[in-house]
Design a protein around this motif. Structure first.
Motif, PDB file in Angstrom:
ATOM      1  N   UNK A 101     -60.943   7.259 -37.351  1.00 39.18           N
ATOM      2  CA  UNK A 101     -61.072   8.574 -38.129  1.00 39.18           C
ATOM      3  C   UNK A 101     -61.891   9.640 -37.381  1.00 39.18           C
ATOM      4  N   UNK A 102     -62.836   9.161 -36.852  1.00 41.20           N
ATOM      5  CA  UNK A 102     -63.826  10.073 -36.090  1.00 41.20           C
ATOM      6  C   UNK A 102     -63.184  10.447 -34.595  1.00 41.20           C
ATOM      7  N   UNK A 113     -75.424   3.136 -44.008  1.00 39.51           N
ATOM      8  CA  UNK A 113     -76.101   3.759 -43.222  1.00 39.51           C
ATOM      9  C   UNK A 113     -75.605   3.739 -41.599  1.00 39.51           C
ATOM     10  N   UNK A 114     -74.894   2.632 -41.431  1.00 39.73           N
ATOM     11  CA  UNK A 114     -74.449   2.607 -40.160  1.00 39.73           C
ATOM     12  C   UNK A 114     -73.311   3.866 -39.943  1.00 39.73           C
ATOM     13  N   UNK A 141     -71.324   8.344 -36.411  1.00 38.86           N
ATOM     14  CA  UNK A 141     -70.993   9.713 -36.599  1.00 38.86           C
ATOM     15  C   UNK A 141     -71.726  10.429 -35.145  1.00 38.86           C
ATOM     16  N   UNK A 142     -72.810  10.038 -35.346  1.00 34.91           N
ATOM     17  CA  UNK A 142     -73.870  10.828 -34.197  1.00 34.91           C
ATOM     18  C   UNK A 142     -73.330  10.376 -32.863  1.00 34.91           C
ATOM     19  N   UNK A 143     -73.132   8.950 -32.478  1.00 33.45           N
ATOM     20  CA  UNK A 143     -72.551   8.471 -31.310  1.00 33.45           C
ATOM     21  C   UNK A 143     -71.554   9.262 -30.802  1.00 33.45           C
ATOM     22  N   UNK A 144     -70.411   9.532 -31.830  1.00 31.92           N
ATOM     23  CA  UNK A 144     -69.077  10.137 -31.337  1.00 31.92           C
ATOM     24  C   UNK A 144     -68.939  11.586 -31.661  1.00 31.92           C
ATOM     25  N   UNK A 155     -75.277  12.197 -43.181  1.00 36.35           N
ATOM     26  CA  UNK A 155     -76.754  11.614 -43.869  1.00 36.35           C
ATOM     27  C   UNK A 155     -76.600  12.069 -45.341  1.00 36.35           C
ATOM     28  N   UNK A 156     -76.050  13.378 -45.532  1.00 30.66           N
ATOM     29  CA  UNK A 156     -76.108  13.678 -46.949  1.00 30.66           C
ATOM     30  C   UNK A 156     -75.452  13.020 -47.900  1.00 30.66           C
TER      31      UNK A 156
END
Length: 315
Positions: free
Chosen positions: A149-150, A271-272, A277-280, A288-289
């Motif tokens: 997806x990402x 939480x993972x 998301x941040x890594x990609x 986070x929200x």
């Protein structure tokens, strides 16, 4: 059992889990724990205590009673269905740049912590062992589908699929399941002192992880969340659990099997998802929200869902 007594029994299962989450929120606001603690504790849980808990729960399980290929297969198909449903909805209603984050937030549940804790609280050793086996499916499907997806909406960047597959293959939770199944199948005995030490270590998992989840909640971000976060949260906590649990009942699952499936389907966003998301290069703030909002909603939606299924005599 009267409905009032049944409702209280349901609360006795769900409230301890979410009480620990809110204790974590309170400790963070009081300044007793900080981001460094949460980061270190989360890593300890992921790499050591949770794999230990999964390993011990599986080797103690009666695999003849717990290992259910139909249950594992259905969960994998339901996860695929949830992924495709949320992606289809995102194509119709979500801006292109936010679709990958939306899809991951809508289908990826926190089964390793919240789902497993609730399954253990409701069904004891069976919940732990069945949940531990399901986690093998969870880890594989959630990571693979999230990456798809990402990566599909990440512009101008190359996805290193070999590296991603390597991370999946070396995931501590997957390795714990892989190591435990043959030990349980062959009935290999472990020294008593080792089992006792393992129990002490594994007992850190659920309270520590739940406190860390609470400490990552941001009420300010939730108040400022937009339509996309609310939509993804309702998809994760209401629509998909109802559809997946209903499908499970229609194909013949009932009792504690249906109960464990519901608890895993109804778990809040993992939480993972934020780390992925941040890594990609995705919208980490939106992720986070969604995590925060679904975690807060879970105390209500899971309690009501478990009560309703119990009152109907389905679990």
């Amino acid at each position: 059992m009267e409905l009032s007594a049944l409702f209280l029994q349901t609360l006795e299962t769900t409230l301890p889990v979410f009480a620990m989450v809110f204790i974590g929120l309170g400790l963070k606001r009081a300044g007793w724990i900080d981001r460094a603690f949460v980061s270190t504790a989360s890593m300890l849980v992921f790499k050591a205590t949770l794999p230990t808990l999964i390993f011990l729960s599986i080797i103690r399980a009666d695999l003849a009673a717990t290992l259910n290929p139909a249950l594992l297969g259905f969960f994998a198909l339901a996860t695929l269905g949830s992924f495709l449903f949320s992606w289809g909805w995102a194509i119709l209603r979500v801006p292109r740049e936010a679709r990958g984050v939306y899809v991951q937030g809508a289908f990826r549940g926190n089964c390793g912590i919240v789902g497993l804790a609730l399954a253990a609280g409701m069904y004891g050793d069976y919940g732990l062992s069945a949940g531990g086996l399901l986690l093998g499916v969870v880890i594989l499907t959630y990571n693979v589908f999230s990456v798809i997806a990402l990566a599909s909406y990440r512009e101008g960047q190359h996805t290193d699929w070999r590296s991603i597959l390597g991370h999946i293959a070396t995931n501590p939770l997957i390795l714990a399941v892989v190591a435990a199944v043959p030990v349980a199948a062959m009935g290999l005995p472990l020294p008593g002192w080792l089992m006792t030490s393992g129990d002490y270590f594994a007992s850190l998992t659920l309270p520590l992880a739940l406190i860390c989840i609470g400490a990552t909640l941001s009420l300010g971000e939730i108040r400022n969340s937009g339509r996309l976060a609310i939509s993804a949260s309702l998809m994760k906590m209401v629509t998909l659990p109802a559809l997946a649990t209903g499908a499970a009942w229609l194909v013949g699952f009932e009792g504690r099997e249906l109960g464990v499936l519901f608890l895993f389907f109804a778990s809040p966003t993992a939480a993972a998802a934020f780390v992925m998301t941040k890594a990609m290069g995705g919208n980490a703030a939106l992720t986070a929200t969604i995590i925060a909002l679904t975690t807060l909603l879970a105390s209500l939606t899971i309690t009501i869902g478990a009560f309703g299924l119990s009152a109907a005599g389905l679990i």
